[in-house]
Design an enzyme around this catalytic site. Structure first.
Site, PDB file in Angstrom:
ATOM      1  CE  LYS A 179      -2.431   2.667   1.889  1.00  0.00           C
ATOM      2  NZ  LYS A 179      -2.064   4.615   1.690  1.00  0.00           N
ATOM      3  CD  GLU A 255      12.523   1.136   8.517  1.00  0.00           C
ATOM      4  OE1 GLU A 255      13.080   2.014   7.331  1.00  0.00           O
ATOM      5  OE2 GLU A 255      13.266   0.175   7.910  1.00  0.00           O
ATOM      6  CB  CYS A 289      12.860   9.484   8.824  1.00  0.00           C
ATOM      7  SG  CYS A 289      14.024   8.181   7.695  1.00  0.00           S
TER       8      CYS A 289
HETATM    9  P1  NAD Z   1       1.894   8.102   7.149  1.00  0.00           P
HETATM   10  O1  NAD Z   1       1.883   7.975   8.555  1.00  0.00           O
HETATM   11  O2  NAD Z   1       1.009   9.260   7.871  1.00  0.00           O
HETATM   12  O3  NAD Z   1       1.871   7.264   5.869  1.00  0.00           O
HETATM   13  C1  NAD Z   1       2.469   6.473   5.731  1.00  0.00           C
HETATM   14  C2  NAD Z   1       1.420   5.155   5.317  1.00  0.00           C
HETATM   15  O4  NAD Z   1       0.970   4.708   6.560  1.00  0.00           O
HETATM   16  C3  NAD Z   1       0.705   5.133   4.362  1.00  0.00           C
HETATM   17  O5  NAD Z   1       0.713   4.666   3.129  1.00  0.00           O
HETATM   18  C4  NAD Z   1      -0.644   5.779   4.509  1.00  0.00           C
HETATM   19  O6  NAD Z   1      -1.485   5.816   3.912  1.00  0.00           O
HETATM   20  C5  NAD Z   1      -0.882   4.513   5.897  1.00  0.00           C
HETATM   21  N1  NAD Z   1      -1.287   4.685   6.927  1.00  0.00           N
HETATM   22  C6  NAD Z   1      -1.897   5.863   7.100  1.00  0.00           C
HETATM   23  N2  NAD Z   1      -2.336   5.680   8.768  1.00  0.00           N
HETATM   24  C7  NAD Z   1      -2.329   4.561   8.128  1.00  0.00           C
HETATM   25  C8  NAD Z   1      -3.433   3.106   9.124  1.00  0.00           C
HETATM   26  N3  NAD Z   1      -4.736   3.516  10.554  1.00  0.00           N
HETATM   27  N4  NAD Z   1      -3.773   2.045   8.671  1.00  0.00           N
HETATM   28  C9  NAD Z   1      -2.631   1.421   7.890  1.00  0.00           C
HETATM   29  N5  NAD Z   1      -2.383   2.687   7.121  1.00  0.00           N
HETATM   30  C10 NAD Z   1      -2.307   3.720   7.058  1.00  0.00           C
HETATM   31  O7  NAD Z   1       3.990   8.966   7.089  1.00  0.00           O
HETATM   32  P2  NAD Z   1       3.813  10.284   6.104  1.00  0.00           P
HETATM   33  O8  NAD Z   1       3.271  11.397   6.516  1.00  0.00           O
HETATM   34  O9  NAD Z   1       3.480   9.548   4.416  1.00  0.00           O
HETATM   35  O10 NAD Z   1       5.267  10.031   6.497  1.00  0.00           O
HETATM   36  C11 NAD Z   1       6.225  10.778   6.493  1.00  0.00           C
HETATM   37  C12 NAD Z   1       6.783  10.069   8.225  1.00  0.00           C
HETATM   38  O11 NAD Z   1       7.483   8.843   7.822  1.00  0.00           O
HETATM   39  C13 NAD Z   1       7.716  10.731   9.095  1.00  0.00           C
HETATM   40  O12 NAD Z   1       6.670  10.986  10.332  1.00  0.00           O
HETATM   41  C14 NAD Z   1       8.922  10.122   9.138  1.00  0.00           C
HETATM   42  O13 NAD Z   1       9.899   9.810  10.165  1.00  0.00           O
HETATM   43  C15 NAD Z   1       8.448   8.673   8.694  1.00  0.00           C
HETATM   44  N6  NAD Z   1       9.819   7.786   8.137  1.00  0.00           N
HETATM   45  C16 NAD Z   1       9.993   6.836   8.734  1.00  0.00           C
HETATM   46  C17 NAD Z   1      11.064   6.640   8.541  1.00  0.00           C
HETATM   47  C18 NAD Z   1      12.490   5.960   9.137  1.00  0.00           C
HETATM   48  O14 NAD Z   1      12.924   4.789   8.051  1.00  0.00           O
HETATM   49  N7  NAD Z   1      12.221   5.686  10.417  1.00  0.00           N
HETATM   50  C19 NAD Z   1      11.547   6.387   6.247  1.00  0.00           C
HETATM   51  C20 NAD Z   1      11.033   7.907   6.345  1.00  0.00           C
HETATM   52  C21 NAD Z   1      10.317   8.346   6.550  1.00  0.00           C
END
Ligand code: NAD
Length: 487
Positions: A179, A255, A289
């Site tokens: 997804k 992550e 991140c």
């Molecule tokens: P997000 O959590 O808003 O969304 C990530 C994914 O989760 C999307 O595909 C979204 O549709 C899905 N999602 C949202 N709610 C959900 C639920 N209840 N059930 C299942 N899926 C759901 O994150 P984002 O805004 O896309 O990305 C930014 C974030 O990602 C930042 O916090 C960043 O730090 C983090 N990030 C972390 C790493 C790492 O390796 N630690 C790497 C990249 C990004």
């Protein structure tokens, strides 16, 4: 505009039964990039069923060498398709072409090659033990695929992230339902199509589009036939997914976010430190991140460091992502820009001095509809200010002076996140000491985001659960079985 982007299930492009779609707008100019078909519970169930059937059929019965050969073909095909992938990634994210070309797209093939080779070279432990009758026993371990893996991805590094998960998941013999983020759905779908074209069996890679709660993300993570969930995204989303995973006690690999510190000692190589902190604060417009939002600089070089960062931030080339000279792109969406600009306001209210930026740049008319913000540097924020404690995920950092190693370690550790720290010093003993004392998953000394894919990657505290990379990925994406043979 491109034709509607469809879900990819069991080797076929699939329109959602509901007929529902959502629009993907260009971060760079606000124009409609693509309409996307939103998967409902029906399509998610079909994707999981296809993955389960491939797991128990063609893919599951294939030996490691045949699987590896197909995945190598996929990696080669990704290399050949670089240009198309590059354009799609830039249309979805607005990232500068120099960045996508140098980092995001090449990492795709690399993510497959590294893990295929690791799985081929993996060895299994064996032990001889004695038994009361003196005949003895032989014990050995087997790695088996975990099953159908749900792969939930964010928007900041779409292709890099999905391949980082799929490389080891597929090499270990699992099948997947991906997804991608609703903001960046394209390159994951292209990857699945390219995989089919090189002969990877139908059902091994499925892609469903949609949002999180009440949409494809939640349907997928709640599906009982999903064996494990790998998720990269916000900490709050991780909490929601963990609740879904609890039903059926499915393992998770998370992550999550970060509020990372950069620590610069007066004895550092000054230019290298400015360069490294600049990259860590502003690469991908701060949407990384691992990025540094809290910079601590030893007092004797503080003023000089702030001045150097200001002039480097003001020299960023903000503009058309397709121009090779561009170094700084837009944020992912207007919604995210509103969030980042709200933090800019809050920083001023919480006492920040704005060294540079703090607002929206003036863009030429063709790009005026994009989600642009200025690279922004503050000084003067208190460590307790909420701007210093919450992840902003934008191109901004606060620079604060410090006076001693003990003080800076305490301040850097004063966060509930625990992802990454970058340390700049020429004193190696100190560097090693700090690496032991900093409570994060990743410490870079005189560098930042220098990766060897065999090393563990992940964070502690609010930054994640578990590690991926190298053996850690193989551990997450396989079940270890212990076999005992009485001799
Ligand atoms: P997000 O959590 O808003 O969304 C990530 C994914 O989760 C999307 O595909 C979204 O549709 C899905 N999602 C949202 N709610 C959900 C639920 N209840 N059930 C299942 N899926 C759901 O994150 P984002 O805004 O896309 O990305 C930014 C974030 O990602 C930042 O916090 C960043 O730090 C983090 N990030 C972390 C790493 C790492 O390796 N630690 C790497 C990249 C990004």
């Amino acid at each position: 505009m491109q034709p509607t982007l469809l879900n990819f299930i069991d080797g076929q492009s699939v329109v959602a039964d509901s007929g529902r779609t959502f629009d993907r707008l260009s971060p760079a100019d606000g124009s409609l990039v693509q309409r996307v078909s939103e998967a409902g519970a029906v399509e998610v169930a079909a994707a999981v069923a296809a993955a389960k059937s491939a797991l128990h059929g063609s893919w599951g019965s294939m030996d490691v060498a045949a699987r590896a050969s197909l995945l190598h073909k996929l990696a080669d095909a990704l290399d050949r398709d670089t240009e198309r992938l590059l354009r799609a990634e830039i249309a979805d994210t607005g990232k500068p072409i120099a960045l996508a070309q140098g980092l995001d797209i090449p990492r795709g093939a690399a993510n497959f090659r590294v893990f295929i080779d690791m799985v081929k070279a993996a060895h299994e432990a064996s032990y001889r033990s004695s038994t009361p009758d003196g005949r003895g026993a032989l014990h050995y371990t087997l790695r088996r695929p975990k099953g159908v893996i749900a792969v939930i991805c964010p928007w900041n590094l779409p292709f890099l992230n999905v391949t980082w998960k799929l490389g080891p998941a597929l090499a270990c013999g699992n099948t997947v339902v991906v997804k991608p983020s609703e903001e960046t759905p394209t390159t994951a779908t292209m990857l699945a199509q390219i995989a089919r074209d090189v002969g990877i069996p139908d059902g091994v890679i499925n892609v469903v589009h949609g949002y999180g709660p009440g949409s494809a993300g939640e349907f997928l993570t709640r599906h009982p036939d999903v064996s494990a969930i790998t998720f990269t995204g916000e900490t709050r989303t991780g909490t929601a997914i963990m609740k879904a995973a609890a039903e059926g006690t499915r393992p998770v690999s998370f992550e999550l976010g970060g509020k990372n510190a950069g620590i610069v000692f007066a004895d550092c190589d000054f230019d290298a430190a400015v360069d490294g902190i600049m990259r860590s604060a502003f690469l991908n417009s701060g949407q990384v991140c691992l990025g540094t939002e809290r910079v601590y600089v030893e007092r004797p070089i503080f003023d000089r460091f702030v001045a150097a960062m200001k002039s480097r931030a003001e020299a960023q080339v903000i503009g058309d992502p397709m121009d090779p000279a561009t170094t700084f792109g837009p944020l992912i969406s207007h919604e995210h820009r509103d969030k980042v600009l709200a933090y800019f306001d809050r920083a001023r209210q919480q006492g920040a001095t704005v060294v540079t930026g703090g607002g929206v740049p003036t863009m030429p008319p063709a790009l005026a509809g994009g989600a642009w913000v200025q690279p922004t540097i503050w000084t003067g924020l208190d460590d307790a200010a909420s701007v210093m404690r919450e992840e902003i995920f934008g191109p901004c950092c606060n620079i604060a002076p410090f006076d001693s190693e003990d003080e800076v370690v305490l301040r850097a550790n004063d966060t509930r996140y625990g992802l990454a720290t970058t340390v700049w010093t020429q004193n190696l003993s100190r560097a090693h000491r700090i690496a032991e004392r900093i409570e994060v998953g990743l410490v870079w000394i005189n560098s930042w985001w220098l990766r060897d894919l065999r090393t563990p990657f992940g964070g502690s505290g609010l930054s994640g659960i578990g590690r991926e990379g190298g053996e850690h990925s193989l551990d997450f994406y396989s079940e270890t079985r212990s076999v005992c043979v009485k001799l």
